[in-house]
Structures are given as C-alpha cells and as structure tokens.
Design a protein around this motif. Structure first.
Motif, PDB file in Angstrom:
ATOM      1  N   SER A   1       0.846  -1.195   0.000  1.00 23.26           N
ATOM      2  CA  SER A   1       0.000   0.000   0.000  1.00 23.26           C
ATOM      3  C   SER A   1       0.883   1.246   0.000  1.00 23.26           C
ATOM      4  CB  SER A   1      -0.895   0.007   1.234  1.00 23.26           C
ATOM      5  OG  SER A   1      -0.124   0.242   2.405  1.00 23.26           O
ATOM      6  N   PRO A   2       0.382   2.361  -0.541  1.00 23.21           N
ATOM      7  CA  PRO A   2       1.150   3.613  -0.485  1.00 23.21           C
ATOM      8  C   PRO A   2       1.496   4.000   0.948  1.00 23.21           C
ATOM      9  CG  PRO A   2      -0.678   3.817  -2.034  1.00 23.21           C
ATOM     10  CD  PRO A   2      -0.866   2.517  -1.324  1.00 23.21           C
ATOM     11  N   ALA A   3       0.588   3.778   1.891  1.00 19.17           N
ATOM     12  CA  ALA A   3       0.853   4.131   3.288  1.00 19.17           C
ATOM     13  C   ALA A   3       2.010   3.315   3.845  1.00 19.17           C
ATOM     14  CB  ALA A   3      -0.410   3.911   4.136  1.00 19.17           C
ATOM     15  N   PHE A   4       2.069   2.022   3.504  1.00 21.64           N
ATOM     16  CA  PHE A   4       3.171   1.190   3.988  1.00 21.64           C
ATOM     17  C   PHE A   4       4.496   1.682   3.423  1.00 21.64           C
ATOM     18  CE2 PHE A   4       6.156  -2.288   3.430  1.00 21.64           C
ATOM     19  CZ  PHE A   4       6.206  -2.843   4.702  1.00 21.64           C
ATOM     20  N   LEU A   5       4.531   2.015   2.133  1.00 18.78           N
ATOM     21  CA  LEU A   5       5.781   2.471   1.513  1.00 18.78           C
ATOM     22  C   LEU A   5       6.206   3.825   2.076  1.00 18.78           C
ATOM     23  CD1 LEU A   5       5.124   1.406  -2.205  1.00 18.78           C
ATOM     24  CD2 LEU A   5       6.500   0.232  -0.468  1.00 18.78           C
TER      25      LEU A   5
ATOM     26  N   HIS B   1      -6.258 -13.227   0.745  1.00 17.64           N
ATOM     27  CA  HIS B   1      -5.971 -12.711   2.085  1.00 17.64           C
ATOM     28  C   HIS B   1      -4.675 -11.913   2.092  1.00 17.64           C
ATOM     29  CE1 HIS B   1      -8.492 -16.312   3.745  1.00 17.64           C
ATOM     30  NE2 HIS B   1      -9.236 -15.369   3.206  1.00 17.64           N
ATOM     31  N   ALA B   2      -3.690 -12.366   1.313  1.00 16.82           N
ATOM     32  CA  ALA B   2      -2.429 -11.630   1.226  1.00 16.82           C
ATOM     33  C   ALA B   2      -2.652 -10.244   0.624  1.00 16.82           C
ATOM     34  CB  ALA B   2      -1.423 -12.414   0.383  1.00 16.82           C
ATOM     35  N   VAL B   3      -3.487 -10.165  -0.401  1.00 17.93           N
ATOM     36  CA  VAL B   3      -3.789  -8.871  -1.024  1.00 17.93           C
ATOM     37  C   VAL B   3      -4.520  -7.965  -0.036  1.00 17.93           C
ATOM     38  CG1 VAL B   3      -5.158  -7.732  -2.811  1.00 17.93           C
ATOM     39  CG2 VAL B   3      -3.764  -9.729  -3.382  1.00 17.93           C
ATOM     40  N   SER B   4      -5.496  -8.495   0.662  1.00 17.14           N
ATOM     41  CA  SER B   4      -6.237  -7.690   1.645  1.00 17.14           C
ATOM     42  C   SER B   4      -5.313  -7.155   2.724  1.00 17.14           C
ATOM     43  CB  SER B   4      -7.349  -8.535   2.282  1.00 17.14           C
ATOM     44  OG  SER B   4      -8.305  -8.921   1.317  1.00 17.14           O
ATOM     45  N   ALA B   5      -4.373  -8.000   3.168  1.00 18.23           N
ATOM     46  CA  ALA B   5      -3.424  -7.561   4.197  1.00 18.23           C
ATOM     47  C   ALA B   5      -2.499  -6.485   3.660  1.00 18.23           C
ATOM     48  CB  ALA B   5      -2.621  -8.754   4.700  1.00 18.23           C
TER      49      ALA B   5
ATOM     50  N   VAL C   1      -3.224  -4.316   1.251  1.00 14.35           N
ATOM     51  CA  VAL C   1      -4.028  -3.090   1.156  1.00 14.35           C
ATOM     52  C   VAL C   1      -4.161  -2.434   2.523  1.00 14.35           C
ATOM     53  CG1 VAL C   1      -6.354  -2.201   0.695  1.00 14.35           C
ATOM     54  CG2 VAL C   1      -5.302  -3.836  -0.890  1.00 14.35           C
ATOM     55  N   ALA C   2      -4.249  -3.228   3.576  1.00 17.59           N
ATOM     56  CA  ALA C   2      -4.373  -2.706   4.940  1.00 17.59           C
ATOM     57  C   ALA C   2      -3.064  -2.159   5.492  1.00 17.59           C
ATOM     58  CB  ALA C   2      -4.903  -3.797   5.863  1.00 17.59           C
ATOM     59  N   GLY C   3      -1.968  -2.306   4.729  1.00 20.85           N
ATOM     60  CA  GLY C   3      -0.696  -1.727   5.153  1.00 20.85           C
ATOM     61  C   GLY C   3       0.130  -2.607   6.055  1.00 20.85           C
ATOM     62  N   ILE C   4      -0.162  -3.914   6.085  1.00 21.08           N
ATOM     63  CA  ILE C   4       0.570  -4.814   6.985  1.00 21.08           C
ATOM     64  C   ILE C   4       1.967  -5.116   6.465  1.00 21.08           C
ATOM     65  CG2 ILE C   4       0.587  -7.188   7.882  1.00 21.08           C
ATOM     66  CD1 ILE C   4      -2.424  -6.978   8.179  1.00 21.08           C
TER      67      ILE C   4
ATOM     68  N   GLN D   1      -6.842   1.017  -8.836  1.00 23.62           N
ATOM     69  CA  GLN D   1      -7.525   1.990  -7.985  1.00 23.62           C
ATOM     70  C   GLN D   1      -6.580   2.739  -7.050  1.00 23.62           C
ATOM     71  OE1 GLN D   1     -10.693  -0.178  -5.989  1.00 23.62           O
ATOM     72  NE2 GLN D   1     -11.279  -1.186  -7.905  1.00 23.62           N
ATOM     73  N   GLY D   2      -5.290   2.414  -7.117  1.00 23.41           N
ATOM     74  CA  GLY D   2      -4.318   3.113  -6.282  1.00 23.41           C
ATOM     75  C   GLY D   2      -4.221   2.605  -4.863  1.00 23.41           C
ATOM     76  N   HIS D   3      -4.906   1.484  -4.560  1.00 21.23           N
ATOM     77  CA  HIS D   3      -4.824   0.916  -3.210  1.00 21.23           C
ATOM     78  C   HIS D   3      -3.497   0.212  -2.984  1.00 21.23           C
ATOM     79  CE1 HIS D   3      -9.475   0.581  -3.532  1.00 21.23           C
ATOM     80  NE2 HIS D   3      -9.090   1.817  -3.244  1.00 21.23           N
ATOM     81  N   LEU D   4      -2.872  -0.215  -4.091  1.00 22.52           N
ATOM     82  CA  LEU D   4      -1.588  -0.897  -4.029  1.00 22.52           C
ATOM     83  C   LEU D   4      -0.638  -0.281  -5.048  1.00 22.52           C
ATOM     84  CD1 LEU D   4      -2.614  -4.677  -3.808  1.00 22.52           C
ATOM     85  CD2 LEU D   4      -1.690  -3.265  -1.960  1.00 22.52           C
TER      86      LEU D   4
END
Length: 303
Positions: A171-175, A229-233, A235-238, A254-257
């Motif tokens: 996710s952008p937030a994680f990066l 589940h890996a994709v959802s995690a 997106v959640a920034g894990i 959509q820019g979520h990843l």
C-alpha cells in the motif's frame, strides 16, 4: 468378479485414497457405517484383510496395496468404456475430477465453468483446490493443472494460457512509512506477508537479474494460505505481498496498491493442463479439455 460389487470396490479405493473412512464416506455420499459395511463385505468376500485400522490411521495391508495398484487402472478403464457407450447417443457424459491450485481455478477455470456445464449437460465436474504435487492417477483425478511441466513424465500436457506474472505489491501508506525496496536483497529489512503451502513450506519469492535467478524465503509477522488474504493484508498496510498479478490488478488500478521491484520480476511458465496418456480418452474428459483450452485461448481476461 463373483459376488464382489463394483460399489464395494469404489468404496475401498476411496478409503485407500483418503486414508480415512470419514473422508471417504463424505466423498461417496454415504454414512460412515454404510461405508465400513461395504469395505467389510469386500474383505469377507475376498477372505483377506485390506486395511490395518488404528484410532489414528487407516493403512492398506500388503493385499490392500496390491488391490489398489491393480484396481485403479482397471476401474478407470471400466468407467471410460461406460462413458464411451453412453456417449454413442451423441452427447458426452460422465464425470471429470479436476485438481488445480487456486490461481488456475480462479482465473482459468471458474470464469468458463457455467458455459461448459450449459454446453455439456451430461457431464458432471468435481473440482478440488490443491497446491500439492499430486499423483492424479493414484488419487482418482482425471486431469490436473500446474505451472510449467510440474507433473509426472508419463503425462500429456497442454499449455493453458500465457506465461505468468507475479507482482510484489504494498500500500502507499506502507511504503511511505517503511520505505521502498530497490533490490530483492532490500526485502530483508521489510515485513513481508508470507504464503504457506498445504505441504507446510513457505512460498519462495523469485526474482531475475542479469541472467541470474534469485529465490528467497520472505520474513514477516503474517503468514496466510490464500492469495486474496495476502492482497487484503497488503491493502491494509501490513506489509509487502507477492501474488499472481490478476489478484492485485483491481487494487493497483484503484491506487490501493503500488507495484515494486518490477525490474526484477521473472516471467514464470504458463499453466499446463495435464492428464494420463490413455489409448482411449473418456469422452467427458475430451470435451473438458477441448472446451477449456479453446475458452482460455479466446478470453481477453485470461491470466
């Protein structure tokens, strides 16, 4: 066959295949007691014990192993013969059992399954999601799907779709928080979302650089066994995840990843549909192979 019933032989093979009366009863649509009685009747007719039973396991005896080895191809030939006779009426009929990992099922089989069942009303399909290396003959499957040529050498293999692309995403937030890996070696400093296979092994992350193949086991606090589940995690920034590209495409659009390490992404072999070499192919299996190889070839959304 004397007084031996084919249904008892089928029950015996199911127990041998699963190593469990309960699992075999579920597969056969029988009660546990009815299945036990079926196997017991076979043992009494043959005057030999076919299984060693304990509270924890059900294992074929020497006689049981012999019966499995001879009976599996024999019953397959009988089913093929019956399917061929039924199909002389003009429409293929019978059952096709399919073993394939989740990505192949999600993107290559499931989208076309309604069309196949509508086109072939006389054919039933049983699909088992499985990422193990499977002996499809020993386990009673008609056809399997695996990447590349990961199957027994005596199988016939047909490509199903193009080469595969696996993407490392976050996710952008994680990066923003953790930084961006620039090389595969940088991943040792990041939380990665790991994927465990049914065998217990961790899915290795593979890369390619200047003619060199790189494989590493990612490290991280979250381990899953499903790409969604890996994709959802992710997106959640894990953490960072590595998945077959179709699983992440919508979130990337959509820019979520965000995709990273694209310069090191290898192209993996295409999925292959494989099946045993037989003198006479069951009409239902031939219909399945012809339909799906054609459908995947024509699909604009194929993997």
């Amino acid at each position: 066959m004397g007084n031996v019933r084919q249904s008892d032989l089928e029950s015996f093979l199911s127990v041998a295949r699963h190593g469990s009366f309960r699992a075999a009863a579920q597969e056969r649509g029988m009660t546990g007691s009815a299945l036990s009685q079926s196997v017991r009747a076979l043992e009494e007719e043959l005057q030999v014990r076919l299984f060693n039973r304990t509270t924890r396991s059900v294992v074929p005896t020497e006689a049981g192993h012999l019966l499995v080895s001879r009976l599996t191809p024999a019953l397959a030939d009988i089913r093929t013969c019956l399917d061929e006779v039924r199909s002389m009426g003009g429409t293929p009929s019978g059952r096709v059992r399919v073993n394939a990992p989740a990505p192949a099922l999600d993107w290559l089989i499931a989208p076309h399954l309604p069309g196949f069942l509508e086109t072939h009303p006389g054919i039933s399909v049983e699909i088992i999601e499985d990422a193990r290396n499977v002996d499809i003959v020993a386990e009673g499957y008609d056809v399997g799907i695996r990447l590349g040529l990961e199957m027994a050498q005596d199988m016939i293999a047909l490509p199903l779709g193009p080469e595969q692309d696996y993407a490392v995403v976050a996710s952008p937030a994680f990066l923003d928080r953790a930084g961006r890996p620039e090389t595969p070696e940088d991943l040792t400093r990041f939380d990665c979302i790991r994927h465990r296979f049914p065998s217990g092994t961790i899915f290795p992350w593979r890369f390619h650089r200047e003619g060199e193949d790189i494989a590493m086991i990612p490290q991280g606090r979250l381990t899953v066994n499903n790409a969604r589940h890996a994709v959802s995690a992710a997106v959640a920034g894990i953490g960072l995840a590595r998945v077959a590209l179709p699983y992440a495409q919508d979130d990337l659009a959509q820019g979520h990843l965000v995709r990273v390490l694209t310069a090191f992404a290898p192209r993996l072999p295409a999925w292959h549909l494989y099946y045993p070499s037989r003198r006479h192919m069951p009409p239902a299996l031939r219909a399945f192979i012809d339909f799906f190889t054609q459908a995947v070839r024509q699909s604009p959304d194929k993997m």
